[in-house]
Design an enzyme around this catalytic site. Structure first.
Site, mmCIF file in Angstrom:
data_model
loop_
_atom_site.group_PDB
_atom_site.id
_atom_site.type_symbol
_atom_site.label_atom_id
_atom_site.label_comp_id
_atom_site.label_asym_id
_atom_site.label_seq_id
_atom_site.Cartn_x
_atom_site.Cartn_y
_atom_site.Cartn_z
ATOM 1 N N ASP A 124 40.239 45.398 46.253
ATOM 2 C CA ASP A 124 38.935 44.960 46.776
ATOM 3 C C ASP A 124 38.540 45.847 47.962
ATOM 4 O O ASP A 124 37.406 46.321 48.055
ATOM 5 C CB ASP A 124 39.003 43.519 47.287
ATOM 6 N N ASP A 128 38.418 39.030 47.184
ATOM 7 C CA ASP A 128 39.625 38.392 47.739
ATOM 8 C C ASP A 128 40.563 39.473 48.289
ATOM 9 O O ASP A 128 41.704 39.601 47.852
ATOM 10 C CB ASP A 128 40.341 37.547 46.670
ATOM 11 N N HIS A 177 41.677 48.462 40.182
ATOM 12 C CA HIS A 177 40.833 47.608 39.333
ATOM 13 C C HIS A 177 39.423 47.404 39.918
ATOM 14 O O HIS A 177 38.422 47.700 39.283
ATOM 15 C CB HIS A 177 41.477 46.224 39.163
ATOM 16 N N ASP A 178 39.361 46.877 41.135
ATOM 17 C CA ASP A 178 38.076 46.418 41.681
ATOM 18 C C ASP A 178 37.084 47.549 41.918
ATOM 19 O O ASP A 178 35.876 47.352 41.815
ATOM 20 C CB ASP A 178 38.318 45.663 42.995
ATOM 21 N N ASN A 188 43.792 36.448 45.778
ATOM 22 C CA ASN A 188 45.068 37.125 46.080
ATOM 23 C C ASN A 188 45.852 36.378 47.166
ATOM 24 O O ASN A 188 47.076 36.419 47.184
ATOM 25 C CB ASN A 188 44.790 38.555 46.572
ATOM 26 N N THR A 204 34.791 40.728 42.878
ATOM 27 C CA THR A 204 36.035 41.400 42.492
ATOM 28 C C THR A 204 37.246 40.481 42.679
ATOM 29 O O THR A 204 38.377 40.933 42.858
ATOM 30 C CB THR A 204 36.243 42.680 43.323
ATOM 31 N N PHE A 264 44.087 38.095 35.988
ATOM 32 C CA PHE A 264 44.269 37.227 37.166
ATOM 33 C C PHE A 264 42.961 36.562 37.631
ATOM 34 O O PHE A 264 42.916 35.341 37.821
ATOM 35 C CB PHE A 264 44.868 38.060 38.307
ATOM 36 N N ASN A 265 41.906 37.345 37.854
ATOM 37 C CA ASN A 265 40.681 36.779 38.433
ATOM 38 C C ASN A 265 40.107 35.656 37.567
ATOM 39 O O ASN A 265 39.617 34.650 38.071
ATOM 40 C CB ASN A 265 39.620 37.864 38.611
HETATM 41 O O1 RIB Z 1 43.753 41.612 37.872
HETATM 42 C C1 RIB Z 1 43.289 42.419 38.919
HETATM 43 C C2 RIB Z 1 42.513 41.612 39.909
HETATM 44 O O2 RIB Z 1 43.363 40.645 40.502
HETATM 45 C C3 RIB Z 1 41.977 42.456 41.089
HETATM 46 O O3 RIB Z 1 40.744 41.922 41.500
HETATM 47 C C4 RIB Z 1 43.003 42.259 42.162
HETATM 48 O O4 RIB Z 1 42.441 42.342 43.489
HETATM 49 C C5 RIB Z 1 43.442 40.855 41.893
HETATM 50 O O5 RIB Z 1 42.537 39.994 42.541
HETATM 51 CA CA CA Z 2 40.346 41.365 43.800
#
Ligand code: RIB
Ligand code: CA
Length: 313
Positions: free
Chosen positions: A16, A11, A238-239, A40, A124, A165-166
């Site tokens: 990403d 996203d 993160h990703d 996102n 991701t 979040f994801n």
């Molecule tokens: O929590 C981090 C995730 O949430 C990452 O994938 C970032 O791109 C958001 O999507």
């Molecule tokens: Ca992401």
């Protein structure tokens, strides 16, 4: 070197995008395709961003659009993190590659069917597309070598106190994926919040000077603004950890746990619950990444981005 066939699903999203820069720049990965997901930002924006990233990277692979919303819940877009476009902060080229006419699940199924060997999925963002694939084509699970995903966290969340979040955007999808019986490498917050890029390292990347380096530096600068407000000393990428887990697993530490996804509850919906003590007597379903050599991770990222300037990627 035998290259690992992968499909990227995301996203974009600043991290990403950086994950895809790392994947495309790695000689050990063979990107077969890209699918986009609503996370996102809304699906139209994450898809437009995916096409712009592929154009910047000269990455000519099939790109297909995912669903407009999670399996059951409503989307949660985060312009406060990634901007109105979902990828604010960098001057990117307009897309020079076209979007596939097939949707994400159809492309995923086609690429898995056509592949002579099992393929690694690298989601991701929310796991909506991956779950939809498994629900529609359970017979293709044996063609998925493993899933290296960014999501969850066995000790804390970021969007709520319990959920990352994801996973929170689509807990039902995450539950389908974690229950699918396909090997999972889980790059959760336990490790990804340690994959921090500091401002001086962002300047090192900018100084590399090639178009990809400039875009990555601008993405990092924007992404850092949100995290700076939270007191972070840098930007957690993160990703990119879900990709690095395939390229340089030796710089990470992990533990095998049986992980379940909470899909109900007032406080814990979207939580990834690890059975630390084996209370359930179940075989672990996830290799949970717990630590990373941050310096080695950053050096790997800088080396990969530098190679774009030498035309090696
Ligand atoms: O929590 C981090 C995730 O949430 C990452 O994938 C970032 O791109 C958001 O999507
Ligand atoms: Ca992401």
């Amino acid at each position: 070197m035998k290259r690992i066939p992968i499909i990227l699903d995301g996203d974009p999203g600043h991290d990403d995008a950086i994950a895809w820069v790392l994947a495309n720049g790695s000689p050990c990965l063979d990107i077969r395709g890209i699918t986009t997901v609503c996370g996102n930002q809304i699906i139209e924006k994450t898809t437009y961003n995916a096409l712009r990233i592929c154009t910047l990277l000269k990455l000519e692979v099939p790109v297909a659009m995912g669903r407009r919303k999670p399996l059951i819940s409503e989307p949660i877009v985060v312009p406060n993190v990634h901007g109105e476009s979902g990828l604010d902060g960098a001057h990117l080229p307009e897309p020079q590659i076209r979007l596939e006419s097939e949707d994400a699940v159809t492309l995923l199924a086609r690429l898995l069917t056509e592949s002579e060997e099992p393929v690694t999925l690298v989601p991701t963002g929310p796991l909506t597309n991956i779950a939809a694939l498994f629900l529609a084509h359970p017979e293709l699970k044996p063609k998925v070598a493993r899933i290296s995903l960014m999501g969850g966290g066995v000790h804390h969340g970021n969007w709520t106190q319990a959920a990352e979040f994801n996973i929170l955007v689509d807990p039902e999808a995450a539950d389908v994926v974690f229950s699918a019986g396909v090997p999972i490498i889980m790059a959760g917050l336990d490790v990804t919040e340690k994959a921090m890029i500091f401002p001086e390292e962002m300047e090192q990347i900018r100084a590399l000077g090639n178009p990809v380096a400039l875009a990555v530096a601008q993405w990092l600068e924007f992404f850092y603004q949100f995290h700076k407000q939270l007191g972070y000393p840098g930007a957690p990428i993160h990703d990119a950890v879900a990709v690095a887990a395939l390229i340089c697993p030796e710089i990470m530490e992990s533990s095998a746990f049986y992980v379940q996804v909470e899909t109900t509850g007032d406080f814990c919906r979207g939580m990834t619950v690890a059975d630390f003590r084996g209370k359930l007597g179940k075989k672990p379903n996830a290799t949970v990444l717990m630590d990373i050599d941050r310096q080695a991770f950053v050096e790997w990222l800088i080396k990969t981005i530098a190679a774009y300037g030498e035309g090696k990627a």
